[in-house]
Motif scaffolding. Structure first.
Motif, mmCIF file in Angstrom:
data_model
loop_
_atom_site.group_PDB
_atom_site.id
_atom_site.type_symbol
_atom_site.label_atom_id
_atom_site.label_comp_id
_atom_site.label_asym_id
_atom_site.label_seq_id
_atom_site.Cartn_x
_atom_site.Cartn_y
_atom_site.Cartn_z
ATOM 1 N N LEU A 20 -2.179 0.046 -10.032
ATOM 2 C CA LEU A 20 -2.393 1.143 -10.974
ATOM 3 C C LEU A 20 -1.709 0.754 -12.266
ATOM 4 N N LEU A 50 -1.868 8.444 -6.678
ATOM 5 C CA LEU A 50 -2.914 7.556 -6.166
ATOM 6 C C LEU A 50 -2.976 7.717 -4.656
ATOM 7 N N LEU A 98 -7.504 8.803 -7.783
ATOM 8 C CA LEU A 98 -6.393 8.984 -8.703
ATOM 9 C C LEU A 98 -6.436 10.397 -9.277
ATOM 10 N N VAL A 131 -7.411 1.679 -12.116
ATOM 11 C CA VAL A 131 -7.197 1.390 -10.701
ATOM 12 C C VAL A 131 -7.992 0.129 -10.381
#
Length: 774
Positions: free
Chosen positions: A642, A676, A690, A651
């Motif tokens: 991330l 996440l 996310l 991501v």
């Protein structure tokens, strides 16, 4: 200095004074080494097949090892354990693998004495005995003798190299790593805090530099003290990698294919006298024909790909030889080559873990027995030029493993000769024997014999005690007499066990049971085969039906040896290695990870993510130009990260080489909370979602789970450590893409429910003890 009793006897290298160790490591006795004591260098290569070195018939250029062999001894009947940790434990302790605590590799912990995956407290290592005898003791490379749950920074270091006799250590404690981007390096007792690696970094080169530095450091301060250097190469274990220029030197060498190369190696072996007259190459089922197609049956594209895999492997072997050459050169410069014993060996036979077609996605192939779905991709296509480089975690096909093990059948992990018959070269230019007394040696030697032999040659006795406890009687026996006498006897017998499979070698006969017995059949029951190794060293003719009484005696001998060596319980149903101790449950508790520290160790990190759903939470304050990695876990073999790039969350998910990416909306400067989530779906997949400030922001609807040893590189916060998860991101932001332009707080991992596919059984230690007693 504590007091110690001593007694003397005559050894190969002169009079030996045996000192009993004191009860504590800081009070152990030390003395000057015997006059003229030789340096000792042990070079152990990982997963190297019997025929992969020039002295054993290989076409791979190994001029430096060839030189050692030309002036030394080539042992043609050397056997080792079928997998790596047991071989290393036996090498360092002189004990049989199970008595040394390593019935298998150091990735299990079922709670039984033969599978503790830690060296016994009452088993002095070769390094401990040599250090007590006046030697400096150094190690570089692969350790793999600490149970993986103790590799993290809070683990018990009792079974780390410095606690087992080495003055200095540098390398990878784990079973393998990337040569271009090691997932974790340890110096002495601490992880190396190095956020990024220089361009062109290569682990084999650094290990060699470290070894030379240890020798130079000693000689700058003590011109005479002998040293013991244990150089345990990570090569050529998967992922098989090499430098581009070395791969280029092998170009075209393997275009003829594995059938032709196997025949060519076998012909050279007969010319060199490496194999006995009358030896035959196994064919058909014995040569794993179902796993290895004839080269002529392959398509042109397959041949090109498979040949390239072998070029990478050959380059890696050549790099090991180059490393040996650099050590020899330094010893010559110091004027010490004549007084140095150099051993070159492999820890087990060549491995077929790459599968029939090899793999460019090593961790997708290496999934620890998890029943993956039918659409699982084990070999993600890559450009040929990438093979061996930092972007590919690959391994050669089984056809080349068969070539590596020429003339024997089967592979690493098995108990036919291909799994346990390995190369062994010993060089000692200044040995007190005539030049004419050097050359081929046909004595049966086992890996546990190396430590007693080297101690005798050094004139140093093994420690009689360790930390106040009498030392276990070693199983190995010195073969030092064979250096001056080609007719000296070798060992007569040795048991083997691997994943429930059994074998017994005795007086030239070998009984093999290629499958574990059922509980009803008993330890000596089940199907056994019998081979006359004197007349059929490559095990092509099973003569069990002709000698039933002899076969029964060997099976019963195996059973007796198994009880003496704490082999039981056998893994007759696969459950032994699914059991884990209750204490490991603490590793799966939620954890907060501060930014910019060394990565959380691989196994420690895996307890948070593998075969389960989990959530990663991060809090950050973004400035107008904030960017960089928030959290990364894994590498080019598989992983996720991330990051903030261009003001937007990114991501990246690397599914064993297949990239998946999702971008979120642009974030305004200020405080933000990111979550996440990786939630399990059917078919061993995750949904990656996310959330930013409590609202959905980006999603990957379904990606393959990362299983087995993936993600391999541990969790890093604030940067992407080691091998990058996302290569394109790495090219845009080299050096780990460190988070800048804002404030990043600790990242929290919240492990969720275990997958229904997780077959792990959590056991208390007393349950395991009761189980073996029953």
């Amino acid at each position: 200095m504590g007091r110690a009793a001593a007694r003397g006897y005559e050894g190969f290298g002169g009079r030996v004074e045996e000192f009993a160790s004191a009860s504590t490591p800081w009070d152990r006795p030390r003395r000057a080494a015997p006059a003229g004591a030789p340096n000792i260098v042990v070079v152990l290569v990982d997963d190297l097949g019997f025929s992969d070195l020039g002295p054993f018939g290989s076409e791979i250029p190994t001029p430096n090892i060839d030189r050692l062999a030309d002036g030394g001894w080539i042992f043609t009947d050397y056997r080792t354990a079928p997998v790596c940790s047991p071989a290393r434990a036996a090498l360092l302790t002189g004990l049989n693998p199970h008595r040394a605590g390593f019935g298998t590799v150091a990735h299990v912990d079922p709670g039984y004495p033969g599978f503790t995956c830690e060296l016994p407290e009452d088993a002095p290592t070769l390094a401990e005995s040599l250090r007590a005898g006046g030697y400096a003791t150094f190690m570089v490379g692969k350790w793999h003798l600490t149970v993986e749950s103790e590799l993290h920074d809070g683990g018990d270091r009792a079974s780390w190299p410095l606690q087992r006799g080495f003055d200095r250590y540098f390398g990878s404690m784990d079973g393998f790593t990337s040569l271009h981007h090691p997932h974790r390096l340890v110096r002495d007792n601490s992880v190396v805090d190095r956020p990024s690696l220089p361009e062109g970094y290569f682990l084999t080169d650094e290990l060699t530099e470290e070894a030379l530095g240890m020798i130079d450091g000693l000689r700058a301060n003590d011109a005479a003290k002998p040293f013991f250097l244990y150089f345990a190469h990570t090569a050529v274990h998967g992922p098989v990698q090499a430098k581009a220029e070395d791969i280029a030197r092998q170009r075209g060498r393997y275009a003829a294919g594995w059938d032709a190369l196997r025949e060519a190696r076998f012909a050279r072996q007969r010319e060199l006298g490496i194999v006995a007259p009358g030896t035959r190459l196994p064919e058909g089922e014995q040569a794993d024909a179902a796993l290895i197609p004839p080269w002529e049956s392959l398509t042109e594209a397959e041949r090109e790909l498979f040949a390239r895999h072998m070029e990478v492997y050959a380059a890696s072997v050549a790099e090991v030889d180059e490393s040996v050459g650099r050590l020899v050169q330094r010893l010559e410069e110091l004027g010490e080559l004549d007084r140095t014993i150099i051993v070159v060996a492999s820890d087990n036979g060549g491995t077929a873990e790459g599968g029939p077609g090899g793999t460019r996605s090593y961790f997708a192939q290496f999934v620890a027995g998890t029943p993956v779905p039918g659409d699982w991709v084990r070999d993600v296509p890559r450009e040929l030029e990438l093979l061996g480089g930092p972007r590919v975690h690959g391994h050669y096909p089984a056809g080349w493993a068969r070539v590596s093990n020429t003339p024997f059948r089967s592979f690493k992990g098995g108990l036919y000769e291909g799994g346990v018959h390995a190369p062994l070269v010993l060089s000692w230019p200044g040995a007190p024997v005539q030049r004419a007394d050097r050359g081929l040696r046909g004595q049966f030697v086992f890996v546990a014999d190396l430590a007693p032999t080297l101690l005798e040659l050094a004139g140093v006795a093994p420690l009689g005690e360790r930390h106040g406890r009498p030392a276990q009687e070693p199983d190995g026996r010195s073969f030092a007499s064979a250096l001056g006498d080609a007719t000296a006897p070798g060992r007569s017998a040795q048991y083997f066990e691997s994943f429930g499979r059994r074998a017994m070698v005795s007086a030239g006969w070998k009984a093999v049971s290629p499958t574990a017995p059922t509980p009803a059949e008993g330890a000596a029951g089940g199907r056994w085969e019998l081979y006359d190794l004197a007349g059929d060293p490559s095990e092509t003719r099973d003569v069990a039906a002709e000698h039933p009484s002899l076969l029964g005696e060997l099976a019963e001998s195996w059973r007796r040896e198994a009880w003496r060596n704490t082999v039981f319980p056998l893994d007759d149903d696969g459950s032994l290695f699914r059991s884990r101790p209750e204490r490991e449950c603490a590793l799966a508790e939620p954890v907060r990870l501060p930014p910019f520290r060394p990565p959380l160790e691989r196994f420690r990190a895996s307890r948070l993510t593998v075969l389960r759903s989990f959530e990663v939470r991060a809090e950050l304050v973004l400035g107008p130009e904030a960017s960089g990695v928030i959290v990364a876990h894994g590498d080019q073999g598989g992983g996720y990260l991330l990051a903030i790039e261009g003001g937007r969350p990114l991501v990246s998910y690397n599914a064993y080489g297949v990239m998946h990416r999702a971008h979120g909306a642009r974030l305004e400067p200020g405080e933000h909370r990111l979550s996440l989530r990786l939630d399990e779906l059917d078919g061993l997949r995750w949904r990656v979602a996310l959330e930013v400030d409590g609202m959905p922001d980006a999603e990957l609807p379904a990606v393959p789970m990362l299983l087995g040893m993936a993600p391999f590189t541990g969790i890093s916060v604030g940067y992407d450590f080691g091998g990058p998860v996302d290569w394109e991101l790495h090219e845009r932001h080299p050096g780990g893409f460190r988070f800048l332009g804002g404030e990043l707080g600790a990242v929290t991992y919240l492990p969720g429910a275990r997958s229904r596919h997780d077959a792990t059984v959590i056991r208390r230690l007393d349950e395991a003890v009761l189980a073996v007693a029953d």
